[in-house]
Design an enzyme around this catalytic site. Structure first.
Site, PDB file in Angstrom:
ATOM      1  N   CYS A 123      -6.863  -9.167 -35.249  1.00 51.96           N
ATOM      2  CA  CYS A 123      -6.203  -9.862 -33.967  1.00 51.96           C
ATOM      3  C   CYS A 123      -5.603 -11.277 -34.430  1.00 51.96           C
ATOM      4  O   CYS A 123      -5.877 -11.837 -35.452  1.00 51.96           O
ATOM      5  CB  CYS A 123      -7.533 -10.194 -33.425  1.00 51.96           C
ATOM      6  SG  CYS A 123      -8.650  -8.869 -32.969  1.00 51.96           S
ATOM      7  N   GLU A 151      -6.953 -13.350 -22.653  1.00 60.58           N
ATOM      8  CA  GLU A 151      -5.541 -13.032 -23.229  1.00 60.58           C
ATOM      9  C   GLU A 151      -4.770 -11.765 -22.741  1.00 60.58           C
ATOM     10  O   GLU A 151      -5.215 -10.917 -22.305  1.00 60.58           O
ATOM     11  CB  GLU A 151      -5.708 -12.627 -24.760  1.00 60.58           C
ATOM     12  CG  GLU A 151      -6.500 -13.869 -25.511  1.00 60.58           C
ATOM     13  CD  GLU A 151      -6.894 -13.625 -26.999  1.00 60.58           C
ATOM     14  OE1 GLU A 151      -6.999 -14.490 -27.609  1.00 60.58           O
ATOM     15  OE2 GLU A 151      -7.121 -12.274 -27.307  1.00 60.58           O
TER      16      GLU A 151
END
Length: 190
Positions: A65, A114
């Site tokens: 990530c 996000e």
């Protein structure tokens, strides 16, 4: 200082901020990515986040990530982070869930917020984890892992759980997942 790209609700860039200052109880919406790396045996590289990370320390999650730097394309950012976090080279990452978005709150109130396109990549190499980023790695059978996730038998990050729920709808074989359309990526990532 590492910078993140701030976004509006339409996924357009509205500015940048220091990564160290954005993750708190009122985390602004920003651009990120997730990547799932597979090998030729159908295994998925599961990683455990380093125990000193600000968000979800020690939690098992997808392979990699991160956040693209301002002006950096997502495949380039993923390739960079795979190398930095795992010493790993892989095929060019392809979008699997280009419009994925999530918001998650840790027990201490820290928020992740996000738009986080999800990519898949393939490798013939073993990881060499950077302990500043990754505590441990495991190659796991994708079908078994996704089944455990869907039935609540895998303790993983909240974003990984939501992503797996959507990835299994693409089909059981990651090598045959359709490539997501570029126009489905957030505007800041096109």
């Amino acid at each position: 200082m590492e910078q993140v790209v701030l976004l509006n609700e339409s996924g357009e860039a509205t500015g940048t901020a220091d990564k160290a200052t954005v993750h708190h109880r009122e985390t602004p919406l920003h651009l990120a990515f997730s990547c799932y790396v597979f090998d030729d045996r159908g295994r998925f590289l599961l990683t455990q986040r380093a125990h000193h990370k600000l968000t979800w320390p020690g939690v098992w999650t997808n392979t990699c990530c991160g956040h693209p730097a301002p002006g950096e394309d997502l495949p380039g950012a993923i390739t960079r982070r795979l190398r930095e976090e795992l010493g790993l080279t892989a095929s060019t990452p392809a979008p699997a869930l280009p419009g994925f978005r999530y918001r998650a709150v840790m027990g201490n109130g820290v928020v992740e917020n996000e738009i986080c396109p999800v990519f898949a990549a393939f490798t013939e190499h073993d990881a060499q984890p950077n302990p500043d980023e990754v505590a441990e790695t495991r190659w796991v059978d994708w079908a078994e892992f996704s089944e455990r996730v869907l039935h609540g038998g895998a303790e993983i990050s909240p974003w990984c759980f939501e992503q797996v729920e959507q990835l299994v709808k693409l089909g059981p074989d990651p090598t045959s997942w359709p490539v997501g359309a570029e126009q489905d990526l957030p505007a800041a990532a096109r």
